[in-house]
Design a protein around this motif. Sequence first.
Motif, mmCIF file in Angstrom:
data_model
loop_
_atom_site.group_PDB
_atom_site.id
_atom_site.type_symbol
_atom_site.label_atom_id
_atom_site.label_comp_id
_atom_site.label_asym_id
_atom_site.label_seq_id
_atom_site.Cartn_x
_atom_site.Cartn_y
_atom_site.Cartn_z
ATOM 1 N N PRO A 78 -5.446 12.450 23.122
ATOM 2 C CA PRO A 78 -4.408 13.053 23.974
ATOM 3 C C PRO A 78 -3.104 13.351 23.248
ATOM 4 C CG PRO A 78 -5.499 11.265 25.136
ATOM 5 C CD PRO A 78 -6.006 11.222 23.722
ATOM 6 N N GLU A 79 -2.760 12.569 22.216
ATOM 7 C CA GLU A 79 -1.498 12.796 21.497
ATOM 8 C C GLU A 79 -1.443 14.182 20.878
ATOM 9 O OE1 GLU A 79 1.015 11.029 17.679
ATOM 10 O OE2 GLU A 79 -0.307 9.694 18.787
ATOM 11 N N GLN A 81 -3.156 16.852 22.035
ATOM 12 C CA GLN A 81 -3.504 17.889 23.010
ATOM 13 C C GLN A 81 -2.235 18.487 23.618
ATOM 14 O OE1 GLN A 81 -6.147 15.753 25.653
ATOM 15 N NE2 GLN A 81 -7.853 15.825 24.214
ATOM 16 N N THR A 82 -1.369 18.988 22.767
ATOM 17 C CA THR A 82 -0.053 19.459 23.200
ATOM 18 C C THR A 82 -0.098 20.818 23.888
ATOM 19 O OG1 THR A 82 0.289 20.346 20.975
ATOM 20 C CG2 THR A 82 1.166 18.152 21.428
ATOM 21 N N SER A 85 -1.505 20.621 29.832
ATOM 22 C CA SER A 85 -0.565 19.843 30.646
ATOM 23 C C SER A 85 -0.865 18.352 30.526
ATOM 24 C CB SER A 85 -0.681 20.258 32.113
ATOM 25 O OG SER A 85 -1.957 19.902 32.622
ATOM 26 N N GLU A 86 0.132 17.532 30.893
ATOM 27 C CA GLU A 86 -0.025 16.070 30.842
ATOM 28 C C GLU A 86 -1.237 15.622 31.658
ATOM 29 O OE1 GLU A 86 1.622 13.682 29.321
ATOM 30 O OE2 GLU A 86 3.430 14.652 28.535
ATOM 31 N N GLU A 87 -1.448 16.279 32.818
ATOM 32 C CA GLU A 87 -2.544 15.882 33.711
ATOM 33 C C GLU A 87 -3.912 16.140 33.098
ATOM 34 O OE1 GLU A 87 -0.043 17.961 34.624
ATOM 35 O OE2 GLU A 87 1.158 16.423 35.640
ATOM 36 N N GLU A 88 -4.002 17.178 32.269
ATOM 37 C CA GLU A 88 -5.292 17.551 31.675
ATOM 38 C C GLU A 88 -5.646 16.754 30.439
ATOM 39 O OE1 GLU A 88 -6.042 22.170 32.103
ATOM 40 O OE2 GLU A 88 -3.954 21.788 31.495
ATOM 41 N N ARG A 89 -4.657 16.125 29.818
ATOM 42 C CA ARG A 89 -4.891 15.463 28.538
ATOM 43 C C ARG A 89 -5.909 14.325 28.674
ATOM 44 N NH1 ARG A 89 1.163 15.457 25.734
ATOM 45 N NH2 ARG A 89 1.458 17.708 25.984
ATOM 46 N N ALA A 94 -9.801 19.588 27.604
ATOM 47 C CA ALA A 94 -8.582 19.577 26.795
ATOM 48 C C ALA A 94 -8.925 19.464 25.319
ATOM 49 C CB ALA A 94 -7.683 18.415 27.214
ATOM 50 N N THR A 98 -7.999 22.319 22.595
ATOM 51 C CA THR A 98 -7.151 21.938 21.463
ATOM 52 C C THR A 98 -7.806 22.316 20.143
ATOM 53 O OG1 THR A 98 -6.183 20.110 22.719
ATOM 54 C CG2 THR A 98 -5.995 19.998 20.313
#
Length: 317
Positions: A78-79, A81-82, A85-89, A94, A98
Motif C-alpha cells: 500500500p505504501e 500505491q500512490t 485512493s486511500e480506500e483502494e490501497r 490497486a 500501480t
Amino acid sequence: RLVNKGFTPRAVNAMEGQIRQLTNEILDDVAKKGSCDFVTDVAAQLPLAVICGMAGLEKKDWPMMFELTNSVLGSSDPEYQTSVSEEERGSPEAARQTAMLGRMKMIQYFAEVLEDRRKNPREGDLISILLEAEVDGEKLTQQDLLAFCFLLILAGNETTRNAISGGLKALCEHPDQKAKLLADMSLIEPAVEEICRWISPLHHMSRYVVEDTEIGGQQIKAGDRVLMWHLSANRDEDIFQAPYTFATTRTPNEHLAFGIGEHFCLGAGFARKELKVMFEELFRRFPDIELDGPGERLRSNFINGLKHLPVRFTPEA
C-alpha cells in the motif's frame, strides 16, 4: 552475450574503485546524523547509482528510477500505491494498477532515452551498446530494447538493495557474527555469500517444464509451470550443514540466490562486489551501527525485502 563484456569479473574489478567512491559519498550524506533509514538512505543508493551509471542515465533521473522500481516490484505494498485512493490501497486491483502505471512510465522514459541516443550516440554505456548491436545480422527491435532496459534497471537495483539491508539486519541480529567480521574483515567474502544465502532477495522464480521428470518423488509433466523457492533451496538440509544457522564463515556455500545454469544472474559479480565494498566501508566508518527499530518488510510474494530499516551509530565529527 551482447552486454556480457560489461559484467565480466575483469569489468567488475575495474569498477571497484568507483564503487568504493560512490559508497563513501552515500555514507558521507548520513555520517553526521547518527541515525538514518538504512534502506532508503544507504542500501538503495549504491546499486541504483551503479546500474544507472552503467546505463548512462542522467543523475537527476536516478530517484525516479528508484520510485518506478518500487511501483513495479513493490506494487502489492500500500505504501507504493500512490496512484489510487486511500480506500483502494491494499487491494489486488490497486496492485495491478500501480504495477501497470510504473511499467508504462518506465517504458516511456526509456523510449525517450533510446530516441536521444540514436540522435546523439555515446560510447561505452550499456544502452548505446544495445543500440549498435546486431544478432545474426539484425539490429534489436524497439520492443527488445525497451524490454531489456526495463529489466536491467529493475534487476540491477532492487535485489542488491535487499541483500545489503537484509545483510545488515542479519548481522545486527547475530552480534557474534558481526563481531567476528569486525575483528577480521578478510572474512568479508564468505560473509557476503552467507548473506546472499540467508536473505535470498527473491522468494521464487517460475519456469515451464519442457519434459516429464520427477523431483523428490513428485511427478512433473511437460508443460507444467513450477515455482522454484530460493528460500527453501538455500535451507536444504541435504546441501547445508545447520541450514537455519547464520554463519558468516560457512564454506562451502553452494546457495542458489543467483539462480543456476543459463538463467544465472547476469549481475551477480556486481552484487557481490557492492555488498563487499559496502560492508567494508560501513564497518570501517561506523563499527557500532545497530538497529533502531524492527524495520518494515515489503509486502510482496516475489521480492523478499525491507522497505525501511532504522539504524543508529556514533556520528562522525
